[in-house]
Scaffold this motif. Structure first.
Motif, PDB file in Angstrom:
ATOM      1  N   ASP A   1       0.520   5.523   0.631  1.00 16.57           N
ATOM      2  CA  ASP A   1      -0.241   6.702   1.025  1.00 16.57           C
ATOM      3  C   ASP A   1       0.634   7.925   0.819  1.00 16.57           C
TER       4      ASP A   1
ATOM      5  N   PHE B   1       6.450  -5.464   2.902  1.00 14.86           N
ATOM      6  CA  PHE B   1       6.744  -6.632   3.731  1.00 14.86           C
ATOM      7  C   PHE B   1       7.752  -7.527   3.034  1.00 14.86           C
TER       8      PHE B   1
ATOM      9  N   ARG C   1       3.812   0.749   2.581  1.00 13.11           N
ATOM     10  CA  ARG C   1       3.671  -0.463   3.383  1.00 13.11           C
ATOM     11  C   ARG C   1       4.287  -1.603   2.589  1.00 13.11           C
TER      12      ARG C   1
ATOM     13  N   ARG D   1       0.840  -1.200   0.000  1.00 12.63           N
ATOM     14  CA  ARG D   1       0.000   0.000   0.000  1.00 12.63           C
ATOM     15  C   ARG D   1       0.872   1.246   0.000  1.00 12.63           C
TER      16      ARG D   1
ATOM     17  N   ASP E   1       7.497  -6.726   8.611  1.00  8.18           N
ATOM     18  CA  ASP E   1       7.101  -5.384   8.204  1.00  8.18           C
ATOM     19  C   ASP E   1       8.352  -4.544   7.929  1.00  8.18           C
TER      20      ASP E   1
ATOM     21  N   SER F   1       7.916  -1.510   6.297  1.00 10.82           N
ATOM     22  CA  SER F   1       7.279  -0.256   5.890  1.00 10.82           C
ATOM     23  C   SER F   1       8.145   0.941   6.265  1.00 10.82           C
TER      24      SER F   1
ATOM     25  N   HIS G   1       4.121   7.195   2.640  1.00 11.24           N
ATOM     26  CA  HIS G   1       4.219   6.048   3.540  1.00 11.24           C
ATOM     27  C   HIS G   1       4.007   4.807   2.671  1.00 11.24           C
TER      28      HIS G   1
ATOM     29  N   ALA H   1       8.668   3.209   9.372  1.00  8.71           N
ATOM     30  CA  ALA H   1       7.324   3.654   9.741  1.00  8.71           C
ATOM     31  C   ALA H   1       7.030   3.395  11.212  1.00  8.71           C
TER      32      ALA H   1
END
Length: 157
Positions: free
Chosen positions: A86, A108, A106, A84, A113, A115, A104, A139
């Protein structure tokens, strides 16, 4: 990642009408935000050549052997899942011709994670807008990424 028909850049548009024309070289991204979205989408779709093509001549990877850079891009696209995107803030171009996009991502890797939040810098190279550099933070180090602005991000660095 969104359904196959949706663009991985999370614009809400179908891939064919969003980032695909940039990836196929049919047109240049019209803004720094569009280029950043198309680069995220290229990572998600394993479009390594596009990622390389959209590096600005001033980017540090342009000083290295192209085959080495391509190998690293391919490695990243094969091991990371880009889930994702943003966009948090953007500006420019400024008087020097630089634009910035704060986002941001996302991401993996094997269930871990990875991110991050990045402030990217872009400039035109005579053909199109290109990625010059970026500054990242994990993040997990930011309590509320959606509240970040470019100025707030710079204060964290």
């Amino acid at each position: 990642m969104p359904p196959a028909r949706d663009c991985p850049c999370c614009s809400g548009l179908p891939y064919a009408r969003c980032c695909a024309p940039y990836h196929r070289g049919e047109r240049e991204a019209p803004s720094a935000e569009a280029l950043m979205r198309s680069r995220f989408s290229a990572y998600a779709r394993k479009e390594s050549a596009y990622v390389l093509r959209t590096l600005h001549p001033d980017h540090e990877d342009r000083k290295r052997p192209e085959a080495e850079v391509m190998r690293e891009i391919r490695d990243a696209t094969s091991t990371l899942k880009f889930m994702r995107l943003d966009v948090l803030d953007h500006d420019g171009p400024d008087e020097a011709g630089f634009s910035h996009v704060l986002f941001h991502a996302r991401v993996f890797e094997k269930g871990q994670d990875r991110s991050f939040i990045e402030l990217s810098e872009f400039a035109h190279d005579g053909v199109g807008i290109r990625y010059r550099s970026g500054r990242q933070l994990a993040a997990a180090k930011v309590a509320d990424p959606k509240a970040l602005t470019i100025a707030a991000f710079q204060a964290l660095l």
